[in-house]
Scaffold this motif. Sequence first.
Motif, short mmCIF file in Angstrom:
data_model
loop_
_atom_site.label_atom_id
_atom_site.label_comp_id
_atom_site.label_asym_id
_atom_site.label_seq_id
_atom_site.Cartn_x
_atom_site.Cartn_y
_atom_site.Cartn_z
N CYS A 81 0.84 -1.20 0.00
CA CYS A 81 0.00 0.00 0.00
C CYS A 81 0.88 1.25 0.00
O CYS A 81 1.86 1.31 0.73
CB CYS A 81 -0.89 0.03 1.23
N PRO A 82 0.51 2.24 -0.80
CA PRO A 82 1.28 3.49 -0.74
C PRO A 82 1.05 4.19 0.60
O PRO A 82 0.01 4.00 1.22
CB PRO A 82 0.70 4.31 -1.90
N PRO A 83 2.02 4.98 1.04
CA PRO A 83 1.83 5.71 2.30
C PRO A 83 0.69 6.71 2.18
O PRO A 83 0.36 7.17 1.08
CB PRO A 83 3.16 6.42 2.53
N CYS A 138 -11.33 4.83 13.70
CA CYS A 138 -10.06 4.50 13.05
C CYS A 138 -10.00 3.00 12.77
O CYS A 138 -9.81 2.21 13.70
CB CYS A 138 -8.89 4.94 13.92
N THR A 139 -10.13 2.63 11.52
CA THR A 139 -10.24 1.21 11.16
C THR A 139 -8.94 0.62 10.63
O THR A 139 -8.87 -0.57 10.40
CB THR A 139 -11.34 1.02 10.11
N THR A 140 -7.91 1.44 10.43
CA THR A 140 -6.67 0.96 9.84
C THR A 140 -5.50 1.25 10.78
O THR A 140 -5.41 2.34 11.34
CB THR A 140 -6.41 1.63 8.47
N ALA A 141 -4.61 0.28 10.92
CA ALA A 141 -3.42 0.45 11.75
C ALA A 141 -2.21 0.69 10.86
O ALA A 141 -2.15 0.21 9.72
CB ALA A 141 -3.19 -0.80 12.60
N GLY A 142 -1.26 1.44 11.37
CA GLY A 142 -0.05 1.72 10.62
C GLY A 142 1.08 2.16 11.52
O GLY A 142 1.03 1.99 12.73
N LYS A 143 2.10 2.75 10.89
CA LYS A 143 3.27 3.24 11.60
C LYS A 143 3.67 4.58 10.99
O LYS A 143 3.68 4.75 9.78
CB LYS A 143 4.41 2.23 11.43
N VAL A 144 4.01 5.54 11.84
CA VAL A 144 4.38 6.88 11.38
C VAL A 144 5.79 6.85 10.79
O VAL A 144 6.73 6.42 11.44
CB VAL A 144 4.31 7.90 12.54
N TRP A 145 5.91 7.29 9.57
CA TRP A 145 7.20 7.39 8.88
C TRP A 145 7.84 8.75 9.06
O TRP A 145 9.04 8.88 9.21
CB TRP A 145 6.99 7.19 7.39
N LEU A 146 7.01 9.78 8.95
CA LEU A 146 7.54 11.13 8.82
C LEU A 146 6.53 12.13 9.35
O LEU A 146 5.33 11.93 9.23
CB LEU A 146 7.82 11.40 7.33
N VAL A 147 7.02 13.23 9.91
CA VAL A 147 6.18 14.35 10.33
C VAL A 147 6.48 15.52 9.40
O VAL A 147 7.65 15.87 9.20
CB VAL A 147 6.47 14.76 11.78
#
Length: 122
Positions: free
Chosen positions: A29-31, A77-86
Amino acid sequence: MNILPNLFARGFGKFRITKQLVISHGDYCPPVVRPLHNSQEYLDDAELLDAPCIFCDDFVVVTVKAERIREGLRSQCTTAGKVWLVVYEVTGTDLEGHPVHTSNLYSRQDAEDIVRSRSNTF
């Protein structure tokens, strides 16, 4: 002494800075980019990087510090992810009052400097 006009002034006004998080959420998936939920604006940028999160179409909630997340937010919020960048998104309005994206910057200070420089027309 001749004063040169600000070459970057294009009639934009009402500038706004929004903290945005770039999130990865799957191998293929794209960010995605989402604003941080208002209840977590106090979090420092360093705390956000590589943090687990949940998100929806409108915002992201970072799940750090064993912080209890309200059930209403969790259910949206139905999707989990990880923060790459602020990043800090700078938007404004054009002469007709339409919203215009002007830039993304990596620090709040840089975003404030851009807004200050674009607000000063000669």
